[in-house]
Design a protein around this motif. Structure first.
Motif, PDB file in Angstrom:
ATOM      1  N   GLN B  70      39.243  17.055  -3.106  1.00  0.00           N
ATOM      2  CA  GLN B  70      40.274  16.071  -2.761  1.00  0.00           C
ATOM      3  C   GLN B  70      41.599  16.785  -2.407  1.00  0.00           C
ATOM      4  O   GLN B  70      42.255  17.383  -3.261  1.00  0.00           O
ATOM      5  N   MET B  72      44.771  16.046  -1.838  1.00  0.00           N
ATOM      6  CA  MET B  72      46.028  15.887  -2.593  1.00  0.00           C
ATOM      7  C   MET B  72      45.925  16.485  -3.987  1.00  0.00           C
ATOM      8  O   MET B  72      46.877  17.092  -4.486  1.00  0.00           O
ATOM      9  N   ARG B  99      54.774  11.588  -3.179  1.00  0.00           N
ATOM     10  CA  ARG B  99      53.368  11.210  -3.390  1.00  0.00           C
ATOM     11  C   ARG B  99      53.034   9.924  -2.634  1.00  0.00           C
ATOM     12  O   ARG B  99      51.957   9.802  -2.047  1.00  0.00           O
ATOM     13  N   ALA B 100      53.955   8.946  -2.642  1.00  0.00           N
ATOM     14  CA  ALA B 100      53.683   7.685  -1.946  1.00  0.00           C
ATOM     15  C   ALA B 100      53.565   7.920  -0.442  1.00  0.00           C
ATOM     16  O   ALA B 100      52.650   7.396   0.206  1.00  0.00           O
ATOM     17  N   GLN B 103      50.295   9.404   0.226  1.00  0.00           N
ATOM     18  CA  GLN B 103      49.196   8.457   0.014  1.00  0.00           C
ATOM     19  C   GLN B 103      49.117   7.391   1.104  1.00  0.00           C
ATOM     20  O   GLN B 103      48.036   6.859   1.368  1.00  0.00           O
ATOM     21  N   VAL B 104      50.251   7.070   1.731  1.00  0.00           N
ATOM     22  CA  VAL B 104      50.199   6.162   2.887  1.00  0.00           C
ATOM     23  C   VAL B 104      49.208   6.739   3.897  1.00  0.00           C
ATOM     24  O   VAL B 104      48.375   6.037   4.459  1.00  0.00           O
ATOM     25  N   ALA B 106      46.960   9.551   3.230  1.00  0.00           N
ATOM     26  CA  ALA B 106      45.678   9.991   2.681  1.00  0.00           C
ATOM     27  C   ALA B 106      44.829   8.852   2.140  1.00  0.00           C
ATOM     28  O   ALA B 106      43.600   8.964   2.096  1.00  0.00           O
ATOM     29  N   CYS B 107      45.457   7.759   1.714  1.00  0.00           N
ATOM     30  CA  CYS B 107      44.670   6.638   1.189  1.00  0.00           C
ATOM     31  C   CYS B 107      44.495   5.520   2.212  1.00  0.00           C
ATOM     32  O   CYS B 107      43.416   4.973   2.333  1.00  0.00           O
ATOM     33  N   ASP B 108      45.566   5.141   2.866  1.00  0.00           N
ATOM     34  CA  ASP B 108      45.495   3.902   3.645  1.00  0.00           C
ATOM     35  C   ASP B 108      45.225   4.107   5.115  1.00  0.00           C
ATOM     36  O   ASP B 108      44.853   3.181   5.817  1.00  0.00           O
ATOM     37  N   LEU B 109      45.459   5.304   5.598  1.00  0.00           N
ATOM     38  CA  LEU B 109      45.348   5.523   7.035  1.00  0.00           C
ATOM     39  C   LEU B 109      44.139   6.398   7.375  1.00  0.00           C
ATOM     40  O   LEU B 109      43.218   5.963   8.055  1.00  0.00           O
ATOM     41  N   PRO B 111      41.387   7.564   5.829  1.00  0.00           N
ATOM     42  CA  PRO B 111      39.980   7.262   5.521  1.00  0.00           C
ATOM     43  C   PRO B 111      39.328   6.337   6.540  1.00  0.00           C
ATOM     44  O   PRO B 111      38.115   6.377   6.728  1.00  0.00           O
ATOM     45  N   LEU B 112      40.130   5.508   7.210  1.00  0.00           N
ATOM     46  CA  LEU B 112      39.565   4.550   8.159  1.00  0.00           C
ATOM     47  C   LEU B 112      39.141   5.205   9.467  1.00  0.00           C
ATOM     48  O   LEU B 112      38.393   4.620  10.246  1.00  0.00           O
ATOM     49  N   TRP B 139      44.676   1.475  13.153  1.00  0.00           N
ATOM     50  CA  TRP B 139      44.982   1.904  11.785  1.00  0.00           C
ATOM     51  C   TRP B 139      46.005   3.022  11.767  1.00  0.00           C
ATOM     52  O   TRP B 139      46.871   3.073  10.878  1.00  0.00           O
TER      53      TRP B 139
END
Lengths: 221, 221
Positions: B70, B72, B99-100, B103-104, B106-109, B111-112, B139
Motif C-alpha cells: 500500500q 501511502m 493525508r486528506a 487520500q482524495v 489514493a482512495c477516491d480517484l 482506484p476507479l 473520475w
C-alpha cells in the motif's frame, strides 16, 4: 463547556462509520450532524456542506472550528491529538501493517462500491440492479480475500487485526463487513475476518457506532 | 553493504510512482524489481509475487526482508524510519491535511481508473474504449476539481501542496496528473495543481521517478 467535536456523517456511510468507531474507542463525545446522502439531490451537494468539504463526501469532522476530511486522515488526527488508547501500534512496521490493512479496504475496495459510483453505473452505463450487485460482490470479495490472507498469514494478527486491542484496521474492517452483508456476500469464506468482526462487535465502542443505532437511521418497520 | 530496499513496481503504475518519488526525496537508494502488469496473464498474479502481496498489486517494498504494501502506508513507513527530509508537516492539523489531500487521490480517484477496474468494465460490462475514456476522465476531473478547491482555498498551500517543501500529497498528485494527461484530460481548469506539478517536476527527485525513466519502460519509438 461547548461540544468541541462535530461529525458530519450519514448512518449507512462506511467511511463515517469508521470515524464513529474511532471516536468511541477514544471515549470522545461528539455531536452528530446528519448529511442525507441520496442520488443527485442529496444534502452532500448543498452549498453549505460543499463549503466544508469540496469533495461533497462524508465524513467531515469539525474540531474547534477546524475542518477535517477523509476518514483515515481523521482517525490518524484523533490518534495524534488524543493518544490513548492508541489506534496504531508503537513500532513502525506494525503501524505500516495496520495502515496497509486499512488501505486495502479504504483505497482498493470501498471506493468501487460508493454511492456515486453505483449511480454512475446506472445512469451512464445503463447497468441494472442485478449487475450492480455482481459488481459490488466482485470487488468486496476480492478485497476481503486479500485481507483474509494478510490476516491469517501473519503472527501479528491477534484477537483483533493487529494484536489484542482494536486499531484503525478494525475500524475499517467492521463497516466493510456490514457492507458485504448488505450486498448479500456469503461470509463463510473469511473465517478470520468473521472472528475478528465478532470480537469487535462485543465492544460497546463498536456497538454504539452501528448504522442502525444512529439518530438519522430510518425507524425499523 | 547489500542493497536493503527493494521496490517491486511497474513503470506506469501511479502507486509505484508515488513510492519512487518518496524514496528519491529521502535520498534512499533502492533496487527496482519490475512486475509486468497486464490483463489476466500479468506477473502480478504469479505465485512468487502473490506470496509477497496477496492483493497482487504493486507497489511492494522490501526492507531488510520485511514486506510492506500500500503506497501511502509505505510512504508513512519511510517517513518514520528515515525522518529527514519529512514527507509530513510536524503539526497534527497539517499532517491531517496532507493525508486528506493524499487520500482524495489514493482512495477516491485513482482506484476507479486502475487496470483491473478498466479490465472489468471491458470484460464484464462490455464497455468500449471510448466509454472507458469518458469513465476515466469523469473520475479524474471530479477528484482534481476537489483537490483544486482544497488547494486554492487554503493558506497552507505554498510552492507545493502544503508549504514550500514537497510532502506525501505532492508524491500522490504528480502521478495522478501524469495519469490525467495520459487520458487526455485538459488540465487548464486546474491552475494551482498545474503550478504545483511544475514546481515538483523541477526537482531531481521527481524527474528520476517519472515512468519513462524506469528500466522497464518500453524504449521510445
Amino acid at each position: 463547556m461547548g461540544q468541541e467535536l462535530v461529525l458530519y456523517g450519514y448512518w449507512r456511510s462506511s467511511a463515517a462509520y469508521r470515524v464513529r468507531i474511532a471516536l468511541n474507542l477514544k471515549g470522545l463525545p461528539y455531536e452528530s450532524e446528519a448529511v442525507h446522502l441520496v442520488n443527485q439531490g442529496g444534502e452532500q451537494h448543498l452549498p453549505d456542506f460543499q463549503a466544508l468539504n469540496p469533495q461533497e463526501l462524508v465524513p467531515c469532522l469539525i474540531d474547534n472550528g477546524q475542518v477535517f476530511t477523509q476518514s483515515m486522515a481523521i482517525m490518524e488526527y484523533l490518534d495524534e491529538t488524543h493518544p490513548e488508547p492508541p489506534l496504531l501500534p508503537s513500532d513502525a512496521a506494525g503501524r505500516a501493517r495496520v495502515r496497509a490493512l486499512s488501505q486495502v479496504i479504504a483505497c482498493d475496495l470501498h471506493p468501487l462500491g460508493n454511492l456515486r459510483v453505483l449511480q454512475y453505473l446506472t445512469s451512464q452505463l445503463g447497468v441494472d440492479d442485478a449487475t450492480k450487485g455482481v459488481w459490488s460482490r466482485h470487488w468486496i470479495s476480492l478485497g476481503l480475500q486479500a485481507m483474509e490472507s494478510m490476516l491469517t498469514g501473519n503472527v501479528a494478527t491477534g484477537r483483533f487485526c493487529h494484536g489484542d486491542t482494536p486499531t484503525m484496521a478494525d475500524a475499517c474492517l467492521v463497516p466493510q463487513v456490514y457492507n458485504a452483508v448488505r450486498w448479500k456476500l456469503p461470509m463463510d469464506g473469511y473465517p478470520t475476518i468473521q472472528r475478528i468482526h465478532d470480537a469487535c462487535q462485543s465492544l460497546v465502542a463498536f456497538q454504539r457506532a452501528v448504522p442502525e443505532a444512529q439518530a438519522d437511521a430510518p425507524a425499523p418497520v
